[in-house]
Design an enzyme around this catalytic site. Sequence first.
Site, PDB file in Angstrom:
ATOM      1  N   ASN A  60       0.821  -1.203   0.000  1.00 20.09           N
ATOM      2  CA  ASN A  60       0.000   0.000   0.000  1.00 20.09           C
ATOM      3  C   ASN A  60       0.863   1.265   0.000  1.00 20.09           C
ATOM      4  O   ASN A  60       1.024   1.909  -1.041  1.00 20.09           O
ATOM      5  CB  ASN A  60      -0.939  -0.025   1.207  1.00 20.09           C
ATOM      6  N   ASP A  61       1.437   1.594   1.124  1.00 20.44           N
ATOM      7  CA  ASP A  61       2.180   2.855   1.231  1.00 20.44           C
ATOM      8  C   ASP A  61       3.339   2.954   0.238  1.00 20.44           C
ATOM      9  O   ASP A  61       3.659   4.034  -0.234  1.00 20.44           O
ATOM     10  CB  ASP A  61       2.723   3.019   2.655  1.00 20.44           C
ATOM     11  N   VAL A  62       3.957   1.804  -0.080  1.00 25.00           N
ATOM     12  CA  VAL A  62       5.148   1.849  -0.935  1.00 25.00           C
ATOM     13  C   VAL A  62       4.824   2.130  -2.398  1.00 25.00           C
ATOM     14  O   VAL A  62       5.727   2.290  -3.209  1.00 25.00           O
ATOM     15  CB  VAL A  62       5.971   0.542  -0.840  1.00 25.00           C
TER      16      VAL A  62
ATOM     17  N   SER B 277       0.463   2.891   7.558  1.00 32.77           N
ATOM     18  CA  SER B 277       0.670   4.216   8.126  1.00 32.77           C
ATOM     19  C   SER B 277      -0.656   4.965   8.292  1.00 32.77           C
ATOM     20  O   SER B 277      -0.692   6.034   8.854  1.00 32.77           O
ATOM     21  CB  SER B 277       1.593   5.021   7.215  1.00 32.77           C
TER      22      SER B 277
END
Lengths: 98, 456
Positions: free
Chosen positions: B380-382, B421
């Site tokens: 997700n965040d990456v 996050s």
Amino acid sequence: MEGIVYLYVFVLAAFVGYEVISRVPVILHTPLMSGSNFIHGVVLIGAMVVMGHADPDSPLELAIGFIAVLLGAANAAGGYVVTERMLAMFKSGKKGGE
Amino acid sequence: MKWIIDLAYVGVAIVFILGLKAMSSPVTARKGIVWAGWAMIVATLVTLFWPGMQNFAWMILAIVIGGSLAWVSGKRVAMTDMPQMVAIYNGMGGGAAAAIAALEFARGEVHGTMVTILAVLGALIGSVAFSGSCVAFAKLQGIMKKAFRLPAQNQVNMALAAVTGILGLAIITAEHPGMFAIALFFLLALALGAIVTAPIGGADMPVVISLLNAFTGLAVGFEGYVLGNPALVVAGIVVGASGTLLTQLMAKAMNRPIKNVIFAPISGEAVEGEAIEGTMREIGALDAAASMRYASKVIIVPGYGMAVAGAQHKVWEMSQLLEEAGVEVVFAIHPVAGRMPGHMNVLLAEAGVPYDKIFDLDEINADFAQADVALIIGANDVVNPVARTDKSSPIYGMPILNADMAHNVIVVKRGKGSGYSGIENALFYKENCRMFYGSAQKAIGEVIQHVKEMEG
């Protein structure tokens, strides 16, 4: 040993640590962190030496020594098993891939 | 007798360094840990013959209990849970170093300025590593779910660190430091480690664990000086230095300076990024299978979600099927995919994916524009493009995989929630992106079925 000699040891060991890791591929970072975690498990022998010199009639000294040895042994044993398991996978992964 | 022990320690130190060096290449890595393991056994055995030792019964009991508990837990834990195990074993090493200092103080064996300074420093660092690692373990294990944050966190940290430091100085300068002062010093140091680590979010955990690992190394090295044991000094300082470097490498990969990790933790509630416009579009297994089967290049971006679902074997099976159909399939790994750098590589290696199909961020980012499909599984965040565009986002500036540049993006995701996050992902709302809801294991299984039918 003289304090200054130890200062040399500190400095040289720091360089060794820096050099050893600077050429490691990213894929090995986690196993290496785990491996270095195992290496500082050598704290076990320090714990053994202090516990070995604790006063057998002092429950406080014995208790602290016992905790030190127990934690040190857990660090060494756990660090080894986890690292070995991770690296064993790389071996089989290579075989499977080629 | 003593000289044999000293000589054995020299050998042990050499083997440790050679072992670490061997661990820096995939070919020799396994040998490295086995050598180091034997060296540890030798070190432990010769230490039993140290002159004037007593309390052997209790000592051996402690070794057996500590060693076997750790051995069994290490053997049993799933590969996905490895990071927290590294954290907890590391914490125990820090605790052992702190306990050594405590025992030396209790025995009144700490004499001389240099010895006292390093004993106090080792005690402080070891205690922080111990309590910090326990908190890190609790967070990754899911025992401690919420980020715990005090109203004026940084000020409290600073105040606590200052008080601990002053007390440490008092112990160093005092002629005969009282037991109460020493006990209080240890309590404060333990509290410091816990309070500093508690507000740090999951995404920053790898950096913290690595930092605490370096801390433990330093603490072990310092206590080695106190005990006059060069083996501890060399091993401890080598780990301290390499751990510090590793921490910097990780922090750099995440574009999160270490001071930000500690003083400005990312936490879900504090996030107020720009509102994201657009809607998410769904895709089914059949369409997902078809778009990959008839693509010429597919880049798979695996994340922690894939690992949790245990889907890496299915994913590799699917890649092999696609390759038989003439599709080029490669894996793109973000430096912090999984829970630690290299964690995802370990998990893929477990499934049998060869090294030459796995690329890191710098190697692959330019290729996304040529890829027909970027398949994102549980990451997700990456892959969140706000890291490039939205200056107000907490992850702004973090290097990401440019999955959004691919012609089509398929996101396999369990539900509509945000990432680790807690930040909304702008990628999911983009025109070329399709959401494929379901657990990775089941979703990829369905894709495999459909791809097989297309061959039939």
